[in-house]
Design an enzyme around this catalytic site. Structure first.
Site, PDB file in Angstrom:
ATOM      1  N   LYS A  27       0.857  -1.194   0.000  1.00 32.33           N
ATOM      2  CA  LYS A  27       0.000   0.000   0.000  1.00 32.33           C
ATOM      3  C   LYS A  27       0.885   1.233   0.000  1.00 32.33           C
ATOM      4  CE  LYS A  27      -4.375   1.146   0.172  1.00 32.33           C
ATOM      5  NZ  LYS A  27      -5.579   0.416  -0.266  1.00 32.33           N
ATOM      6  N   ASN A  73     -15.575   6.648  -5.406  1.00 30.80           N
ATOM      7  CA  ASN A  73     -15.586   5.507  -6.326  1.00 30.80           C
ATOM      8  C   ASN A  73     -16.354   4.309  -5.765  1.00 30.80           C
ATOM      9  OD1 ASN A  73     -13.915   2.759  -6.937  1.00 30.80           O
ATOM     10  ND2 ASN A  73     -14.205   4.002  -8.779  1.00 30.80           N
ATOM     11  N   ASP A  80      -6.996   4.481  -4.630  1.00 26.97           N
ATOM     12  CA  ASP A  80      -7.650   4.389  -3.322  1.00 26.97           C
ATOM     13  C   ASP A  80      -8.242   5.785  -3.082  1.00 26.97           C
ATOM     14  OD1 ASP A  80      -7.713   2.390  -0.812  1.00 26.97           O
ATOM     15  OD2 ASP A  80      -7.451   4.388   0.007  1.00 26.97           O
TER      16      ASP A  80
HETATM   17  P1  NDP Z   1     -12.733   8.213  -2.998  1.00 30.70           P
HETATM   18  O1  NDP Z   1     -11.647   9.180  -2.794  1.00 30.70           O
HETATM   19  O2  NDP Z   1     -13.271   7.990  -4.367  1.00 30.70           O
HETATM   20  O3  NDP Z   1     -13.971   8.576  -2.066  1.00 30.70           O
HETATM   21  C1  NDP Z   1     -13.822   8.654  -0.690  1.00 30.70           C
HETATM   22  C2  NDP Z   1     -15.134   9.063  -0.068  1.00 30.70           C
HETATM   23  O4  NDP Z   1     -15.040   8.949   1.338  1.00 30.70           O
HETATM   24  C3  NDP Z   1     -15.507  10.505  -0.357  1.00 30.70           C
HETATM   25  O5  NDP Z   1     -16.892  10.634  -0.344  1.00 30.70           O
HETATM   26  C4  NDP Z   1     -14.870  11.225   0.838  1.00 30.70           C
HETATM   27  O6  NDP Z   1     -15.451  12.461   1.150  1.00 30.70           O
HETATM   28  C5  NDP Z   1     -15.110  10.231   1.949  1.00 30.70           C
HETATM   29  N1  NDP Z   1     -14.039  10.381   2.968  1.00 30.70           N
HETATM   30  C6  NDP Z   1     -12.710  10.246   2.781  1.00 30.70           C
HETATM   31  N2  NDP Z   1     -12.031  10.472   3.900  1.00 30.70           N
HETATM   32  C7  NDP Z   1     -12.957  10.779   4.804  1.00 30.70           C
HETATM   33  C8  NDP Z   1     -12.884  11.111   6.170  1.00 30.70           C
HETATM   34  N3  NDP Z   1     -11.702  11.198   6.823  1.00 30.70           N
HETATM   35  N4  NDP Z   1     -14.060  11.334   6.820  1.00 30.70           N
HETATM   36  C9  NDP Z   1     -15.250  11.246   6.159  1.00 30.70           C
HETATM   37  N5  NDP Z   1     -15.373  10.936   4.863  1.00 30.70           N
HETATM   38  C10 NDP Z   1     -14.248  10.701   4.203  1.00 30.70           C
HETATM   39  O7  NDP Z   1     -12.208   6.840  -2.364  1.00 30.70           O
HETATM   40  P2  NDP Z   1     -12.739   5.360  -2.611  1.00 30.70           P
HETATM   41  O8  NDP Z   1     -14.188   5.363  -2.845  1.00 30.70           O
HETATM   42  O9  NDP Z   1     -11.841   4.740  -3.601  1.00 30.70           O
HETATM   43  O10 NDP Z   1     -12.405   4.669  -1.208  1.00 30.70           O
HETATM   44  C11 NDP Z   1     -13.358   4.592  -0.142  1.00 30.70           C
HETATM   45  C12 NDP Z   1     -12.948   3.478   0.831  1.00 30.70           C
HETATM   46  O11 NDP Z   1     -12.934   2.226   0.144  1.00 30.70           O
HETATM   47  C13 NDP Z   1     -11.547   3.624   1.443  1.00 30.70           C
HETATM   48  O12 NDP Z   1     -11.566   3.069   2.741  1.00 30.70           O
HETATM   49  C14 NDP Z   1     -10.686   2.735   0.539  1.00 30.70           C
HETATM   50  O13 NDP Z   1      -9.518   2.290   1.198  1.00 30.70           O
HETATM   51  C15 NDP Z   1     -11.651   1.599   0.286  1.00 30.70           C
HETATM   52  N6  NDP Z   1     -11.385   0.773  -0.897  1.00 30.70           N
HETATM   53  C16 NDP Z   1     -11.193   1.337  -2.129  1.00 30.70           C
HETATM   54  C17 NDP Z   1     -11.005   0.530  -3.222  1.00 30.70           C
HETATM   55  C18 NDP Z   1     -10.868   1.085  -4.607  1.00 30.70           C
HETATM   56  O14 NDP Z   1     -10.763   0.300  -5.543  1.00 30.70           O
HETATM   57  N7  NDP Z   1     -10.894   2.396  -4.807  1.00 30.70           N
HETATM   58  C19 NDP Z   1     -10.922  -0.944  -3.090  1.00 30.70           C
HETATM   59  C20 NDP Z   1     -11.199  -1.424  -1.772  1.00 30.70           C
HETATM   60  C21 NDP Z   1     -11.404  -0.586  -0.724  1.00 30.70           C
HETATM   61  P3  NDP Z   1     -14.609  13.815   0.892  1.00 30.70           P
HETATM   62  O15 NDP Z   1     -14.735  14.079  -0.575  1.00 30.70           O
HETATM   63  O16 NDP Z   1     -15.290  14.830   1.730  1.00 30.70           O
HETATM   64  O17 NDP Z   1     -13.206  13.553   1.354  1.00 30.70           O
HETATM   65  O1  2IT Z   2      -8.038  -1.327  -0.704  1.00 27.43           O
HETATM   66  C1  2IT Z   2      -7.978  -1.827  -1.844  1.00 27.43           C
HETATM   67  O2  2IT Z   2      -8.174  -3.031  -2.038  1.00 27.43           O
HETATM   68  C2  2IT Z   2      -7.701  -0.941  -2.976  1.00 27.43           C
HETATM   69  N1  2IT Z   2      -7.580   0.272  -2.794  1.00 27.43           N
HETATM   70  C3  2IT Z   2      -7.525  -1.508  -4.357  1.00 27.43           C
HETATM   71  C4  2IT Z   2      -6.147  -2.064  -4.533  1.00 27.43           C
HETATM   72  C5  2IT Z   2      -5.793  -2.475  -5.933  1.00 27.43           C
HETATM   73  O3  2IT Z   2      -4.601  -2.809  -6.111  1.00 27.43           O
HETATM   74  O4  2IT Z   2      -6.626  -2.490  -6.843  1.00 27.43           O
END
Ligand code: NDP
Ligand code: 2IT
Length: 447
Positions: free
Chosen positions: A128, A243, A168
């Site tokens: 990561k 996302n 992420d």
């Molecule tokens: P994005 O940046 O696309 O979206 C994040 C969302 O969460 C936004 O709505 C953001 O709001 C909110 N957010 C972020 N930080 C905070 C915080 N400290 N407090 C409150 N709200 C917050 O990220 P993703 O959708 O990609 O990721 C979301 C979660 O899913 C994370 O935990 C990530 O690790 C996990 N994840 C992501 C994967 C991926 O493929 N992208 C795969 C597996 C898990 P704001 O705009 O106000 O910051």
């Molecule tokens: O938390 C996760 O699994 C991710 N942000 C995606 C990692 C990846 O390599 O696609």
């Protein structure tokens, strides 16, 4: 030393050696406390120091990321990459750009990633990375310059067979494009498999953007089927509007569920008519504005500044924003609201006492490392397509993703049962993921 003493000793050592890392300690505790019955069956792990090795990253990098703002000012951020465990394949895991990123956060995410990737059944180790950079309010050019500077250092540590970063929080296809472009320029080779989440025109996989959110719903659907129910008509509350949340909302709706909330770090939207996914995409993905703007498109919805979605009564809760977003008080509110299912879309969104409370109150609980594995699974499929130099169709990718998620559910459920904890998917996910990594580590000797 018996299994329990061994696990407790390792936990105490981890706490002692990583005093300023509460999130990493939490993640380790959640996994290790469920492994006592495994160590009882495999006492050879004690002498092999297996747990001591698995909690120590193989390697970690911290580096300076200087970049020039549109105002001509030079800014300096801190970049990170943790290569947690390479026993199963190249290190694999996302990059997070958020002001809260530090060694603690990146290590906890790398640790979780190791077991998540093992559950997918694809040959990927765990890693990561990220930076304490805040993309909010930055211009397109500033984002590009930051990504370029970040990769000017990161490129030394990554490669298609070494370590494969992805997106992420704060990192999506736009940022991956800039990073991949800079990597290609520095190295002077076409190594498309070095990043996943790329655009479709230069080696990206169809379906990767949607994969985490869709995967969550495929997993949730298995949980619900097991209880003899369907998603049709269920009231679902989702946090986040990035996302993961966006595509979880979309897929849940296609199964007939009624999704009534989404949020960002400022507040949440309640739309009793069902969240308009196109409005969310327009505001967050296209215009990159705050979720509050949703009211301009859907004036009948409500916005609650500074509040969390967990106060809204629902059948299903899907935390899809960030770590620590559900504490014990939120868990109590959820249970009072009649919650039946919770599946973790974000990484470690629930505190340990919240998980405990939910499970004791009959909430069927899906843990992050199983539930959100669809994103990295599709990344694994992208790596395969890059190696073969061909692209699969949307149907092929979706079918494989569905197959992986259904298989993870089966494996996790059976493992929990085999270890005397039927219905406890936390225990099942930890043990199933761990066993795979443990077997590979034992076979590869003391390294
Ligand atoms: P994005 O940046 O696309 O979206 C994040 C969302 O969460 C936004 O709505 C953001 O709001 C909110 N957010 C972020 N930080 C905070 C915080 N400290 N407090 C409150 N709200 C917050 O990220 P993703 O959708 O990609 O990721 C979301 C979660 O899913 C994370 O935990 C990530 O690790 C996990 N994840 C992501 C994967 C991926 O493929 N992208 C795969 C597996 C898990 P704001 O705009 O106000 O910051
Ligand atoms: O938390 C996760 O699994 C991710 N942000 C995606 C990692 C990846 O390599 O696609």
């Amino acid at each position: 030393m018996d299994a329990k003493e061994y696990v407790n000793k390792v936990l105490a050592d981890v706490e002692n050696r990583n005093k300023d890392e509460p999130e990493f300690n939490n993640a380790v505790k959640e996994v290790l406390t469920t492994l006592i019955p495994v160590v009882e069956k495999h006492p050879e792990y004690i002498k092999a120091g297996l747990l001591e090795r698995i909690v120590e990253p193989e390697r970690q990098f911290i580096f300076r990321v200087p970049w020039v703002g549109d105002d001509g000012q030079v800014y300096v951020n801190r970049g990170f990459r943790v290569q947690m465990n390479g026993a199963l394949g190249p290190y694999k895991g996302g990059n997070r750009f958020h002001p809260s990123v530090n060694v603690d956060i990146v290590k906890f995410l790398g640790f979780e990633q190791t077991f998540k990737n093992a559950l997918t059944g694809l040959p990927m180790g765990g890693g990561k990375g990220g930076a304490d950079f805040d993309p909010k309010g930055k211009s397109e050019n500033e984002i590009m310059r930051f990504c370029q500077s970040y990769v000017t250092e990161l490129y030394k540590y990554i490669g298609p067979d070494v370590d494969v970063p992805a997106g992420d929080i704060g990192v999506g296809a736009r940022e991956i494009g800039y990073m991949y472009g800079m990597y290609r320029k520095i190295k002077g080779v076409s190594e498309q498999g070095v990043f996943t989440g790329k655009g479709l025109s230069y080696g990206g996989s169809v379906g990767r953007t949607e994969a985490t959110g869709y995967g969550i719903i495929y997993f949730l659907n298995e949980m619900i089927k097991d209880k003899g129910e369907t998603l049709e008509g269920k009231r679902v509350i989702i946090s986040g509007s990035g996302n993961v949340a966006t595509y979880a909302i979309k897929k849940a709706q296609s199964f007939g569920a009624k999704v009534i909330t989404c949020s960002d770090s400022n507040g949440y939207i309640l739309d009793e008519d069902g969240i308009d996914i196109n409005a969310v995409i327009q505001i967050k993905e296209v215009e990159r504005k705050r979720i509050k703007e949703y009211l301009k498109i859907r004036p009948n919805a409500k916005y609650f500044e500074g509040k969390k979605v967990w106060e809204v009564p629902a059948d299903i809760a899907l935390p899809c924003a960030t770590q620590g977003e559900i504490n014990i008080d939120d868990a109590k509110a959820l249970v009072s609201g009649g919650l039946k299912y919770l599946a973790e879309g974000a990484n470690m969104p629930c505190s340990l006492d919240a998980i405990d409370y939910l499970m004791k109150n009959e909430v069927y609980f899906g843990p992050a490392k199983a539930v959100n594995a669809g994103g990295v699974s599709c990344s694994g499929l992208e790596m395969t397509q890059n190696s073969m130099r061909l692209s699969w169709t949307a149907e092929e990718v979706d079918e494989k993703l569905k197959g992986i998620m259904v298989n993870i559910y089966k494996t996790v459920k059976e493992t929990a049962k085999n270890y005397g904890n039927e219905g406890n998917l936390v225990v099942g996910a930890n043990i199933a993921g761990f066993l795979k990594v443990a077997e590979a580590m034992m076979a590869q000797g003391v390294i």
